[in-house]
Structures are given as C-alpha cells and as structure tokens.
Design an enzyme around this catalytic site. Structure first.
Site, PDB file in Angstrom:
ATOM      1  N   GLU A 161       3.958  -3.563   2.489  1.00  0.00           N
ATOM      2  CA  GLU A 161       4.545  -2.259   2.142  1.00  0.00           C
ATOM      3  C   GLU A 161       3.408  -1.286   1.836  1.00  0.00           C
ATOM      4  OE1 GLU A 161       6.944  -1.974  -1.419  1.00  0.00           O
ATOM      5  OE2 GLU A 161       7.496   0.084  -0.946  1.00  0.00           O
ATOM      6  N   GLU A 183      -6.417   2.396   0.384  1.00  0.00           N
ATOM      7  CA  GLU A 183      -5.798   3.447   1.191  1.00  0.00           C
ATOM      8  C   GLU A 183      -5.127   2.837   2.431  1.00  0.00           C
ATOM      9  OE1 GLU A 183      -5.067   6.568   3.733  1.00  0.00           O
ATOM     10  OE2 GLU A 183      -6.713   5.226   4.228  1.00  0.00           O
ATOM     11  N   ASP A 215       4.358  10.078   1.023  1.00  0.00           N
ATOM     12  CA  ASP A 215       4.082  11.468   0.633  1.00  0.00           C
ATOM     13  C   ASP A 215       4.318  12.347   1.862  1.00  0.00           C
ATOM     14  OD1 ASP A 215       3.408  10.651  -1.869  1.00  0.00           O
ATOM     15  OD2 ASP A 215       1.248  10.758  -1.582  1.00  0.00           O
ATOM     16  N   LYS A 267       3.459  21.073   3.902  1.00  0.00           N
ATOM     17  CA  LYS A 267       2.869  22.296   4.457  1.00  0.00           C
ATOM     18  C   LYS A 267       2.325  22.035   5.862  1.00  0.00           C
ATOM     19  CE  LYS A 267       1.530  24.341   0.071  1.00  0.00           C
ATOM     20  NZ  LYS A 267       0.454  24.477  -0.903  1.00  0.00           N
ATOM     21  N   ASP A 271      12.965  11.100   3.072  1.00  0.00           N
ATOM     22  CA  ASP A 271      13.941  12.165   2.824  1.00  0.00           C
ATOM     23  C   ASP A 271      13.500  13.451   3.524  1.00  0.00           C
ATOM     24  OD1 ASP A 271      11.738  12.366   0.891  1.00  0.00           O
ATOM     25  OD2 ASP A 271      12.822  14.156   0.236  1.00  0.00           O
TER      26      ASP A 271
HETATM   27  C1  LIG Z   1       6.339   9.329  -2.727  1.00  0.00           C
HETATM   28  S1  LIG Z   1       5.629   7.884  -3.378  1.00  0.00           S
HETATM   29  C2  LIG Z   1       6.781   6.609  -2.859  1.00  0.00           C
HETATM   30  C3  LIG Z   1       6.554   5.318  -3.567  1.00  0.00           C
HETATM   31  C4  LIG Z   1       7.502   4.197  -3.135  1.00  0.00           C
HETATM   32  N1  LIG Z   1       7.306   3.862  -1.733  1.00  0.00           N
HETATM   33  C5  LIG Z   1       8.920   4.590  -3.390  1.00  0.00           C
HETATM   34  O1  LIG Z   1       9.609   4.932  -2.418  1.00  0.00           O
HETATM   35  O2  LIG Z   1       9.337   4.573  -4.546  1.00  0.00           O
HETATM   36  C6  LIG Z   1       4.268   7.608  -2.272  1.00  0.00           C
HETATM   37  C7  LIG Z   1       3.358   6.522  -2.763  1.00  0.00           C
HETATM   38  O3  LIG Z   1       2.387   6.250  -1.790  1.00  0.00           O
HETATM   39  C8  LIG Z   1       1.105   6.250  -2.392  1.00  0.00           C
HETATM   40  N2  LIG Z   1       0.203   6.692  -1.350  1.00  0.00           N
HETATM   41  C9  LIG Z   1       0.212   7.894  -0.736  1.00  0.00           C
HETATM   42  N3  LIG Z   1      -0.699   7.943   0.229  1.00  0.00           N
HETATM   43  C10 LIG Z   1      -1.317   6.730   0.215  1.00  0.00           C
HETATM   44  C11 LIG Z   1      -2.369   6.168   0.983  1.00  0.00           C
HETATM   45  N4  LIG Z   1      -2.939   6.863   1.969  1.00  0.00           N
HETATM   46  N5  LIG Z   1      -2.749   4.911   0.701  1.00  0.00           N
HETATM   47  C12 LIG Z   1      -2.164   4.205  -0.295  1.00  0.00           C
HETATM   48  N6  LIG Z   1      -1.155   4.684  -1.049  1.00  0.00           N
HETATM   49  C13 LIG Z   1      -0.742   5.936  -0.797  1.00  0.00           C
HETATM   50  C14 LIG Z   1       1.215   7.180  -3.559  1.00  0.00           C
HETATM   51  O4  LIG Z   1       0.250   6.912  -4.551  1.00  0.00           O
HETATM   52  C15 LIG Z   1       2.622   6.915  -4.037  1.00  0.00           C
HETATM   53  O5  LIG Z   1       2.697   5.862  -4.941  1.00  0.00           O
END
Ligand SMILES: C[S@@+](CC[C@H](N)C(=O)[O-])C[C@H]1O[C@@H](n2cnc3c(N)ncnc32)[C@H](O)[C@@H]1O
Length: 195
Positions: free
Chosen positions: A29, A81, A104, A108, A141
């Site tokens: 995941e 990452e 995320d 934009k 979403d």
């Molecule tokens: C909007 S949150 C969603 C978290 C989880 N998947 C949920 O639906 O509850 C996005 C998550 O991805 C992580 N994240 C974003 N970009 C990432 C990246 N390039 N590598 C690792 N983690 C990342 C963020 O820190 C955050 O915890």
C-alpha cells in the site's frame, strides 16, 4: 520488528529481504497513512504479507502501533517515498496487488506533475514490480486525479482495466475515505491487471 529498514537503499531488494517467504502473496500500500486499511487487510488475510509505504513519521508510528496491538507478523511499514520505492527499490515481478488509496491529489494545474500516476518513474516501476496477473487498485475522491490515472494507465500496453464492484471482495475503507464519505463526497475506483 514491523518497521522495515532496507539493508541497502540503492539497489533492488530481494523479496526475502522484506518477508521471509517469497511463495506468499505480497501486497503493497502506497501512502498508507495511519494504517487503517493495512491493519484490517493483514488481519483478514494471514496467508498474505503486507508492506505499507509512508513518508510522514507520525503516520508511520500510528501504523506501527496498530500492527503491534493486533499482533500481526504479516504487516510491515517502510518509511520511504512511493515513486522511488516503486521505481527502483521494490523487487521485480514480486507484488500481487499494489494499492494507492486516496493519494494526495495535487489539485492545482501547475502541480499536476506531482501526481504519482503522471510520473514515468512510477508507471515504469508499477509495470516492473507487479507479477504478471498482479493488480493495481486505485481509489480517489478527486475527479481530476482519477481522469489522469485512467489516461496514464490507458496509455500503457502492460495493463488492462478490470471491473471492480464495491462488493467484489473484502476491501476495508481507509481513514481518508471514511472522512470523505462522511462529507458526502464520491469515491472513484479503478483496478488494472498487469498483463
Ligand atoms: C491523503 S493521505 C491518504 C492516507 C491513506 N491512504 C488513507 O486513505 O487514509 C496521503 C498519504 O500519502 C502519503 N504520501 C503522499 N505522497 C507520498 C509519497 N510520494 N511517498 C510516500 N507517502 C506519500 C502522505 O504522507 C499521506 O499519509
């Protein structure tokens, strides 16, 4: 120990460096957040192994707490990452299912290149790490993110889109997904198979 620290960050890992038995299905995941989904999947499927990737320390710690409280030997977290991990670190043809849930959105226009599904490194890595017949599952979403994902994956001959009805198989809600649903937002879902 549920925190997975790679023996080397600069070469491709072997499956047995992450979990000891490469014959067990491995699911990953990306951006696992607080570990809500990872923990429930690992409880439901003791016959599979689960690796969560997350870059924020506080969320890694929350996930580790959930794994420890539930006593799950088949779940681990890697603080790294997603693009780099998928592109270069995770083992080739090793992953049965890769989940990207409420990523995320980078809404934009000037940030569109930051969306994981728009990055060549990620798309090449996705094709590399999934086993033939392995699956990539996405929920978001964000309608623009979803359109980008459909276009990106649709352009890759390595993937075919599969149907995915809500009750097709056990698939718990994530923390963010529950939040968006409570606010009345629609969740888009898509699922692809690696050919
Ligand atoms: C909007 S949150 C969603 C978290 C989880 N998947 C949920 O639906 O509850 C996005 C998550 O991805 C992580 N994240 C974003 N970009 C990432 C990246 N390039 N590598 C690792 N983690 C990342 C963020 O820190 C955050 O915890």
């Amino acid at each position: 120990m549920s925190l997975f620290i790679p023996p080397d960050y600069f070469r491709e890992l072997r499956h047995d460096e992450i979990f000891p038995s490469p014959s067990r299905p491995l699911e990953v995941e990306l951006g696992c957040g607080d570990g809500t989904f990872l923990q429930q999947m690992a409880r439901q499927h003791p016959e599979r192994d689960f690796l969560g990737l997350e870059r924020m320390l506080g969320r890694v710690e929350k996930t580790l707490r959930k794994i420890a409280q539930a006593g799950l030997p088949n779940a681990k977290v890697l603080r790294l990452e997603s693009g780099y991990s998928t592109g270069w670190l995770l083992p080739t043809a090793s992953i049965s299912r890769l989940h990207l849930l409420c990523p995320d959105p980078w809404p934009k226009k000037k940030h569109a290149a930051r969306r994981l599904v728009n990055q060549e490194e990620f798309l090449n890595g996705l094709a590399r790490v999934l086993k033939p017949g392995g699956e990539f599952l996405l929920k978001t979403d964000d309608a623009v993110y979803f359109e980008d994902a459909l276009a990106s994956l649709g352009n890759r001959p390595e993937f075919e889109r599969l149907d995915w009805s809500a009750d097709a198989f056990f698939y718990p809600l994530t923390d963010f997904e529950s939040h968006w649903l409570a606010m009345g937002r629609d969740i888009h879902r898509a699922r692809w198979r690696r050919l």
